[in-house]
Scaffold this motif. Sequence first.
Motif, mmCIF file in Angstrom:
data_model
loop_
_atom_site.group_PDB
_atom_site.id
_atom_site.type_symbol
_atom_site.label_atom_id
_atom_site.label_comp_id
_atom_site.label_asym_id
_atom_site.label_seq_id
_atom_site.Cartn_x
_atom_site.Cartn_y
_atom_site.Cartn_z
ATOM 1 N N VAL A 39 -0.762 -7.723 -8.217
ATOM 2 C CA VAL A 39 -0.320 -6.473 -7.612
ATOM 3 C C VAL A 39 1.118 -6.151 -8.024
ATOM 4 O O VAL A 39 1.448 -5.012 -8.363
ATOM 5 N N THR A 77 -4.641 -1.433 -3.053
ATOM 6 C CA THR A 77 -3.636 -1.223 -4.091
ATOM 7 C C THR A 77 -4.358 -1.096 -5.430
ATOM 8 O O THR A 77 -5.576 -1.118 -5.505
ATOM 9 N N ASP A 78 -3.597 -0.957 -6.494
ATOM 10 C CA ASP A 78 -4.148 -0.966 -7.846
ATOM 11 C C ASP A 78 -3.524 -2.155 -8.571
ATOM 12 O O ASP A 78 -2.360 -2.094 -8.964
ATOM 13 N N THR A 96 2.500 1.775 -3.316
ATOM 14 C CA THR A 96 1.514 2.309 -4.256
ATOM 15 C C THR A 96 1.338 3.811 -4.069
ATOM 16 O O THR A 96 1.348 4.589 -5.041
ATOM 17 N N LEU A 129 2.444 -2.814 -9.971
ATOM 18 C CA LEU A 129 3.463 -1.957 -9.372
ATOM 19 C C LEU A 129 4.659 -1.786 -10.307
ATOM 20 O O LEU A 129 5.188 -0.676 -10.471
ATOM 21 N N GLU A 154 0.826 -1.207 0.000
ATOM 22 C CA GLU A 154 0.000 0.000 0.000
ATOM 23 C C GLU A 154 0.857 1.253 0.000
ATOM 24 O O GLU A 154 0.578 2.206 -0.743
#
Length: 491
Positions: free
Chosen positions: A229, A375-376, A199, A233, A196
Motif C-alpha cells: 500500500v 486502498t489501491d 488514497t 501511495l 483510505e
Amino acid sequence: MNEAVRNEAPRTYDVIVIGAGPVGENVADRARAAGLSTAIVERELLGGECSYWACDPSKALLRPVLARADARRVPGLRQAVDGPLDVDAVLAHRDKIASYWKDDSQVDWLESVSVDLIRGHGRLDGPKQVAVQTPEGDTVHLTARHAVALCTGTSTALPDIPGLGTVRPWTNREATSAGRVPGRLAVVGGGVVAVEMATAWQALGSQVTMLVRGDGLLERMEPFAGELVAEALREAGVDIRLKTSVASLARAGGAGGEVRIALADGGALAADEILFATGRAPRTADVGLENVGLTPGDWLAVDDTCRVTDVAGGWLYAVGDVSHRALLTHQGKYQARIAGAAIGARAKGEPVDDARWGAHVATADHAAVPQVVFTDPEVASVGLTTREAERTGRRIEVVDYDLARVAGAHLYADGYRGQARMLIDTDRGTVAGVTFVGSGVGELLHSATIAVTGEVPVERLWHAVPAFPTISEVWLRLLETYRDQQQPSRS
C-alpha cells in the motif's frame, strides 16, 4: 411509534437500546423479532457513524478512485479514463450515499419493525433504568424488564498536542463529509482510516502528506500489506514520513489560514487541513456508567454473549465498538445478532447456547474477524496474522504466493501486483488465517472467512475447485505451494 415523547409517567420496555447505529439497530431488531417490546434511544442520526461519517461515505469517495485505477491497467481502456476525476460528481454521489445526512429512511425502517424511537441523550440511571434528555429539554424515564444494551460506538481518539484545539482538525467525520478538496492535506496516522482517506483525497486533488509514528503502514496486518500500500501511495504522489510525530500545531491567519505543523524531529510542515486518524475512543464518558458502578470513559468488558461482566444481575449488554473486541461495523452487527438472540432466550427462560460457535456466543470475535482496506491495492484479511500466531504460541506454517502469477490476475490488470498468504494450523490441519493484497481481493475474502470459520480441513479444500480464469484460483496455488512445502527435500 412515539418519536417525540414529552414529560410523562415512566415507560417500561423489555429491552432498551442506547445508540441507533447499525449495531443498536440490529440489537433492537433481533430483540423485537424475539417478541420483546423494544425502545431505541439516539441523540444524533439513526444509522450512526457508519451511515454518515465512516463506511458508506468513505467508500463512496473511494469507489471512483479505485475503479479508475483498475481501468488504467486495462489495455484499450486506460486512454478512456485518462484525466482528473469529476470532483463535483464524486462529492455529489457521496452526499447521496450519506442520504444527505438525513435519517428519514432509517426512521421508516424502525417503524416497520415496531421499535419505538426516543430522540435524545440516554444515560444509565441505575439498574435497568435509563434517563433520556430530549432536544426539547424534557427528561424521559425508561425502565427495562430484561436488558439495556449500550451501543454508543467510538469517536476519534485525539492526542494531547499543544495547539490541537485551535486548528479545528479533521477527524473521520470531516474527512468523509467535506464539501471541498483541500490543496494540502496532512494525515496523522498509518492505520485503515489514514490510508483510505489518503488514497481518496490524493486522487481528488489534494497534495497529501502522511505523518506516521510507527515503522510502516497497517502495522496490525501482515507486513507486506502495508509495504504494498505504501509503495502504491508513493507512486501516486503521497509523501509518507515514517517515525514522525507532531509536536505542536497552530493555524495562521484565522479560520481560513494554513495549519502550521511542528514535528518532534525539529522539522516543520504546512497544510490547509490536518486529519487525525490516530485510533478510536469509546463513547462512554457520558452514558451514566458511574450510576451502575463502572468508570466513565472506559471500554466495557463483556462475555461472549456481550453481557458486561462487571455489572451484577446480567442485565447490561455492551455491543459493538464499546466492547473493544473488533472495531468494525460488520463485526458489531454480528455481535448484535448474537446479543439480541441471547437477550431473547434469557427473557423467555430458554437455554443459552454458549458452546463454541453456538447461537448465542460471538466466537468469530476471537477466531475469524474479516476486514477489507479499500486502498489501491486492496487489502483483505481474516483470522490470524503471522505475528499473532507467534505471540499466542500457535503452531502454523506460512504459505505465500505471488498473486500476479495467477492467470486471472493477468486478465484483471496489466502489470498486476499482489500477494497472498495462508496460515495453516499444523496441529489441526486447518486454515488459521488468510491475507490477500491486490486489486479486487475484497471479493476473495468471504471464501477465506468460510474456510477459517468452518475449520475446513486442508484435504477438503482441494475439492473446492476455483473457476478458471479467476483470481480465486489463488486458492489452488496456495494449496499446491503448501503441498510442495511438505515434500522432503531432495539432496
